[in-house]
Design a protein around this motif. Structure first.
Motif, mmCIF file in Angstrom:
data_model
loop_
_atom_site.group_PDB
_atom_site.id
_atom_site.type_symbol
_atom_site.label_atom_id
_atom_site.label_comp_id
_atom_site.label_asym_id
_atom_site.label_seq_id
_atom_site.Cartn_x
_atom_site.Cartn_y
_atom_site.Cartn_z
ATOM 1 N N SER A 67 1.720 -1.367 0.208
ATOM 2 C CA SER A 67 0.148 0.538 0.032
ATOM 3 C C SER A 67 0.673 1.266 0.106
ATOM 4 N N ASP A 68 0.486 2.298 -0.871
ATOM 5 C CA ASP A 68 1.158 3.409 -1.164
ATOM 6 C C ASP A 68 0.917 4.319 0.202
ATOM 7 N N TYR A 69 -0.554 4.156 1.229
ATOM 8 C CA TYR A 69 -0.266 4.841 2.523
ATOM 9 C C TYR A 69 0.815 4.142 3.362
ATOM 10 N N CYS A 70 1.490 3.094 3.541
ATOM 11 C CA CYS A 70 2.314 3.602 4.633
ATOM 12 C C CYS A 70 3.636 3.460 3.780
ATOM 13 N N LYS A 71 3.310 4.579 2.995
ATOM 14 C CA LYS A 71 4.738 5.150 1.718
ATOM 15 C C LYS A 71 4.976 5.926 1.982
ATOM 16 N N VAL A 72 5.928 7.291 2.294
ATOM 17 C CA VAL A 72 6.110 8.472 1.965
ATOM 18 C C VAL A 72 4.962 9.328 1.174
ATOM 19 N N ARG A 73 4.569 8.365 0.266
ATOM 20 C CA ARG A 73 3.767 8.893 -0.351
ATOM 21 C C ARG A 73 2.121 9.198 -0.112
ATOM 22 N N ALA A 74 1.839 9.141 1.025
ATOM 23 C CA ALA A 74 1.016 8.490 1.362
ATOM 24 C C ALA A 74 -0.367 9.806 1.329
ATOM 25 N N ARG A 75 0.477 11.295 1.862
ATOM 26 C CA ARG A 75 -0.251 12.317 1.523
ATOM 27 C C ARG A 75 -0.759 12.590 0.330
ATOM 28 N N ASP A 76 -0.437 12.686 0.125
ATOM 29 C CA ASP A 76 -0.876 12.424 -2.231
ATOM 30 C C ASP A 76 -2.189 12.219 -2.128
ATOM 31 N N SER A 90 8.558 2.305 12.609
ATOM 32 C CA SER A 90 7.459 1.473 11.763
ATOM 33 C C SER A 90 5.858 2.088 12.262
ATOM 34 N N SER A 91 5.550 2.565 13.000
ATOM 35 C CA SER A 91 4.511 2.529 14.426
ATOM 36 C C SER A 91 4.448 4.594 13.995
ATOM 37 N N LYS A 92 4.785 5.061 13.689
ATOM 38 C CA LYS A 92 4.743 6.356 12.713
ATOM 39 C C LYS A 92 3.674 7.003 12.080
ATOM 40 N N ASN A 93 2.789 7.403 12.130
ATOM 41 C CA ASN A 93 2.429 7.808 10.767
ATOM 42 C C ASN A 93 2.751 8.881 9.812
ATOM 43 N N LYS A 94 2.062 8.268 8.397
ATOM 44 C CA LYS A 94 2.593 8.604 7.329
ATOM 45 C C LYS A 94 2.251 10.345 6.719
ATOM 46 N N ILE A 95 1.225 10.563 7.551
ATOM 47 C CA ILE A 95 0.368 11.835 7.288
ATOM 48 C C ILE A 95 0.114 12.334 9.024
ATOM 49 N N THR A 96 0.613 13.669 9.391
ATOM 50 C CA THR A 96 -0.481 14.558 10.281
ATOM 51 C C THR A 96 -2.037 14.808 10.499
ATOM 52 N N LEU A 97 -1.628 14.878 11.945
ATOM 53 C CA LEU A 97 -3.048 15.722 12.537
ATOM 54 C C LEU A 97 -3.348 16.322 10.876
ATOM 55 N N GLN A 98 -2.769 17.463 11.278
ATOM 56 C CA GLN A 98 -2.360 18.914 10.190
ATOM 57 C C GLN A 98 -3.141 18.495 9.278
ATOM 58 N N GLU A 99 -2.392 17.855 8.414
ATOM 59 C CA GLU A 99 -2.438 17.544 6.902
ATOM 60 C C GLU A 99 -3.489 17.282 6.828
ATOM 61 N N ILE A 100 -4.080 15.591 7.221
ATOM 62 C CA ILE A 100 -5.520 14.941 7.470
ATOM 63 C C ILE A 100 -6.874 16.231 7.237
ATOM 64 N N LYS A 101 -6.498 17.296 8.146
ATOM 65 C CA LYS A 101 -7.511 18.474 7.903
ATOM 66 C C LYS A 101 -6.960 19.471 6.723
#
Length: 605
Positions: free
Chosen positions: A515-524, A552-563
């Motif tokens: 999954s791309d959501y587990c990689k650095v491109r998750a936000r995009d 491995s537990s760190k989120n790839k997207i921050t709370l502010q980015e999701i907002k």
């Protein structure tokens, strides 16, 4: 010489034994039957009482010369008593050397006969595998039994360590009365509820005392005596028998008038959708999530769960929406959705017979197979893995005799059942290194869910977004670097049954479904997904592991980015809740919170 026949009929041990069984007799009554007669001026019952009182809890260690010191006991009677004790000890020791199967209360009492004469209160736990074979007997506590002192942790920590499928608790009453106290009843409810949450069945709570014994399991079965714990291949549990209401959870959103959270009627001995270990499961957050959805989203007819995971969110949504859309990239989850939610025809009796036959298989009689050669002695015992591999091969060979729904129900039942005996912390990124992995595989059927209309996909969510629309779309992607296809590779291999070449210590196949959501491109990727989804409301789950010490537990997207991403789609509200989530490793998440975003899109206006 006073004999048993000299005792009034109503009190005669033999008659009482024949009418009510051995449990109704005291120890002196049982000894009276063995002795047969008393001495001049003292009937056999009085003589037996004197012997029991004299030797107490040392009775099993008495010698012939000890008994000869008792007035009225000659060499013949002394030999009779000591021989009976020696015979029982001999059989017990031989039984201990092999497997000890715990079938009913009598087997429990045989293992804990020494508790009756204890002057203090003891709580003992029997840890069993999935076939009800004893793994370990442990003393949990000594002293006054109190619900505040008996913590589930003390009971279930060893259960996890021993990989136990179920437990039985035994408690003595030094008072001599076996009737349960109010504290006993509270403890039974507390431990049974904890066992249900842990996925470790609490089968029975037995109280033993001088006047007999009390089994909660037998009492809850309308008082029937000598009931086996396993009937028709199904394990009984106190949680089901007590009909304990499953706990609810506090929410930050306002309470709603409608009870939106609905748990269907639980079928005994069947595995429910939520009965498996899975990272990120929302089972314990369901009421919180749907209370907010009900408050913030206008009533709609369709609901889409595009990263469905365990499927528990969709299961609740199915009670309130006419159409449900589920999607997940994993083959195993797709099979599970088809089994639980699929609308195909199936014959329950037919599948029950098949599963019952599977449970009669002895692993020692089977040849090695793909599954046992790779996973035996690692993720599962050698015998369990042979049985699992045999069953999977048999399902595939008989696929033409099954409907699609029946095929997936058997696959899902197998997947859920192996989770109960897997030598892991809950996923398959690694296994415990042990000299010996316990047997214990036992297949239980799943309990399918009735759904009005369902569409099930196994697609890349970002591609699916351009094909579907729904009134409410729920989004719960994997935010960290843990790839689910790698964490659950054993389930994927078992589902696909393509028997791939495996690599490394963890025995994983070549990478797929990454999954791309587990990689650095998750936000995009999330931004693209939100942009393309066609819905009145977007509901997004998120947890704050962004600052975790574990990479491995760190989120790839921050709370502010999701907002920011969601605000671009429409008006967004954020709800939060303190929550200790399922942690598959040793990472300690302090101040962990679960967030829920609700975005009202332009389509809803």
């Amino acid at each position: 010489m006073a004999k048993i026949k000299d005792i009034p009929k109503v009190d005669r041990p033999r008659e009482k034994f024949l009418q009510k069984g051995s449990e109704a007799l005291s120890k002196s009554d049982l000894l009276a039957i063995l002795l047969g007669s008393g001495i001049k001026g003292k009937n056999v019952r009085q003589l037996s009482e004197n012997i029991i009182k004299k030797f107490g809890n040392k009775f099993l260690d008495i010698k012939v010369e000890d008994l000869l010191q008792v007035s009225g006991i000659g060499q013949a009677k002394a030999l009779q008593i000591v021989s009976a004790i020696s015979l029982v000890k001999r059989f017990y020791e031989e039984k201990k050397g092999g497997e000890i199967l715990i079938k009913n209360q009598q087997d429990v009492l045989a293992l804990t006969y020494d508790l009756t004469d204890k002057k203090k209160e003891y709580l003992v736990c029997l840890y069993l595998n999935a076939r009800n074979v004893l793994i370990k007997k442990e003393i949990v506590s000594v002293g006054l039994l109190d619900k505040s002192l008996v913590h589930p942790r003390e009971i279930f920590h060893p259960a996890v360590e021993f990989n136990a499928a179920s437990i039985i608790l035994i408690h003595n009453h030094p008072s001599g009365i076996s009737d349960p106290s109010e504290k006993d009843i509270e403890i039974v409810k507390k431990i049974s509820q904890a066992g249900d949450i842990m996925g470790i069945a609490v089968v029975d709570f037995v109280i033993t005392a001088n006047n007999g014994s009390y089994s909660f399991y037998e009492k809850l079965q309308q008082g029937k005596r000598h009931l086996d714990y396993v009937a028709d291949g199904m394990q009984g549990t106190l949680f089901d028998l007590l009909e304990i209401e499953r706990p609810t959870y506090e929410i930050n959103a306002e309470k709603v008038q409608e009870n939106y959270f609905y748990i269907p009627q639980i079928k005994k001995n069947h595995l429910q959708l939520q009965n498996r270990r899975y990272i990120g499961s929302k089972h314990k957050l369901i009421e919180w999530i749907f209370s907010i959805i009900n408050k913030e989203c206008e009533k709609g007819s369709s609901f889409a769960d595009v990263f469905a995971g365990t499927g528990v969110v969709s299961a609740v949504a199915a009670r309130h929406f006419d159409e449900i859309i589920l999607n997940d990239f994993l083959h195993s989850n797709y099979a599970i959705y088809q089994a639980f939610f699929g609308n195909g025809k199936w014959n329950k009796e037919k599948l029950d017979d098949i599963i019952k036959n599977y449970n009669n298989i002895n692993g020692e009689d089977l040849e090695k197979n793909y599954f046992s050669e790779h996973f035996g002695g690692k993720y599962f015992s050698h015998n369990s893995s042979k049985i699992i591999g045999f069953i999977r091969e048999n399902i595939e060979e008989n696929k033409s005799n099954l409907t699609d729904k029946e095929y997936y129900i058997l696959i899902a039942s197998l997947l859920y059942s192996i989770d109960k005996v897997a030598n892991t912390v809950g996923h398959y990124d690694a296994y415990f290194k042990k000299d010996h992995v316990e047997d214990g595989f036992f297949m239980r059927p799943i309990d399918p869910i009735e759904v009005k209309k369902v569409v099930i996909f196994r697609e890349d969510t970002n591609l699916l977004a351009k094909k579907i629309r729904a009134d409410v779309i729920y989004i719960d992607p994997p935010y960290n670097s843990r790839q689910y296809s790698r964490f659950y590779h054993v389930l994927e291999t078992l589902t696909k049954w393509d028997k791939p070449k495996l690599y490394g210590t963890a025995l994983k196949p070549e990478e797929e479904n990454m999954s791309d959501y587990c990689k650095v491109r998750a936000r995009d990727r999330l931004a693209e997904l939100v942009r393309d989804l066609d819905a009145k409301y977007l509901v997004v789950s998120y947890n704050n592991t962004y600052d975790s010490k574990s990479n491995s537990s760190k989120n790839k997207i921050t709370l502010q980015e999701i907002k920011d991403i969601l605000t671009s789609k429409g008006k967004t509200k954020v709800f939060e809740k303190d929550y200790r989530h399922f942690n598959a490793g040793n990472t300690d998440f302090k101040n962990h919170k679960e967030y829920l975003f609700v975005t009202t899109t332009d389509y809803a206006k």
